[in-house]
Motif scaffolding. Structure first.
Motif, PDB file in Angstrom:
ATOM      1  N   SER A  61      26.505  -1.322   2.436  1.00 15.97           N
ATOM      2  CA  SER A  61      25.979  -1.419   3.805  1.00 15.97           C
ATOM      3  C   SER A  61      24.569  -0.839   3.853  1.00 15.97           C
ATOM      4  CB  SER A  61      26.891  -0.667   4.763  1.00 15.97           C
ATOM      5  OG  SER A  61      26.823   0.715   4.491  1.00 15.97           O
ATOM      6  N   GLU A  62      23.879  -1.102   4.950  1.00 10.00           N
ATOM      7  CA  GLU A  62      22.520  -0.601   5.126  1.00 10.00           C
ATOM      8  C   GLU A  62      22.489   0.926   5.119  1.00 10.00           C
ATOM      9  OE1 GLU A  62      19.664  -2.316   5.110  1.00 10.00           O
ATOM     10  OE2 GLU A  62      20.936  -4.036   4.626  1.00 10.00           O
ATOM     11  N   GLU A  63      23.532   1.547   5.685  1.00 11.06           N
ATOM     12  CA  GLU A  63      23.584   3.009   5.704  1.00 11.06           C
ATOM     13  C   GLU A  63      23.668   3.572   4.286  1.00 11.06           C
ATOM     14  OE1 GLU A  63      25.722   1.125   7.514  1.00 11.06           O
ATOM     15  OE2 GLU A  63      25.031   1.482   9.561  1.00 11.06           O
ATOM     16  N   VAL A  64      24.497   2.927   3.448  1.00  9.14           N
ATOM     17  CA  VAL A  64      24.636   3.392   2.064  1.00  9.14           C
ATOM     18  C   VAL A  64      23.323   3.204   1.315  1.00  9.14           C
ATOM     19  CG1 VAL A  64      25.833   2.957  -0.111  1.00  9.14           C
ATOM     20  CG2 VAL A  64      27.126   3.002   2.017  1.00  9.14           C
TER      21      VAL A  64
END
Length: 159
Positions: free
Chosen positions: A113-116
């Motif tokens: 994901s973008e957060e990761v």
């Protein structure tokens, strides 16, 4: 010890053990259904077709010893029905899935994901900054300046 448990977990999660357990449970349950069908319906049908009635139907005697051929035919039919259903409902679909995996047709795993991705970039920037300032004493908050670098916030030098 930890490596041993990890190996056991990998073995269990590989799928072969789970597939085998499912096959055994389904096979046992289906065998009971097929046995009931063959003993309750097919064996009496075999006895009627063979011309017998009563207890001696489906048997023949040699020297007053009864041979129960209806039970044998019943067992063969039970085996063939059970084997056919297990093959077509369990073995064949698993073989098709294994073949798809070998050819690479299985969908690729999801990308992070973008957060990761952002957290990975922050970690990499912190590591790079720590390695760059490794011989010198850090001034101020090292982590704050790494975050500022990532967010492209520049502090004006004092005048």
């Amino acid at each position: 010890m930890k490596k041993m448990f990890q190996g056991f977990k990998d073995f269990i999660m590989r799928g072969n053990v789970v597939d085998l357990a499912v096959g055994v449970v389904i096979g046992a349950a289906f065998t009971a259904v097929v046995t009931t069908l063959t003993e309750g319906f097919l064996k009496p049908l075999i006895q009627v077709i063979s011309g017998g009635s009563g207890v001696e139907a489906g048997t023949f005697k040699i020297n007053k010893v009864p041979f129960d051929y209806a039970s044998f035919i019943n067992a063969v039919i039970t085996f063939l029905l059970t084997a056919a259903v297990l093959y077509f409902l369990v073995v064949y679909p698993l073989n098709v899935l294994a073949e798809r995996r070998r050819r690479g047709e299985e969908p690729p795993p999801k990308s992070p994901s973008e957060e990761v991705k952002l957290l990975t970039e922050i970690r990499d920037a912190l590591v790079a900054q720590a390695q760059a300032g490794h011989g010198a004493q850090p001034q101020g908050n090292v982590y704050g300046s790494a975050v500022d670098d990532i967010l492209q916030r520049r502090q004006e030098p004092p005048r």
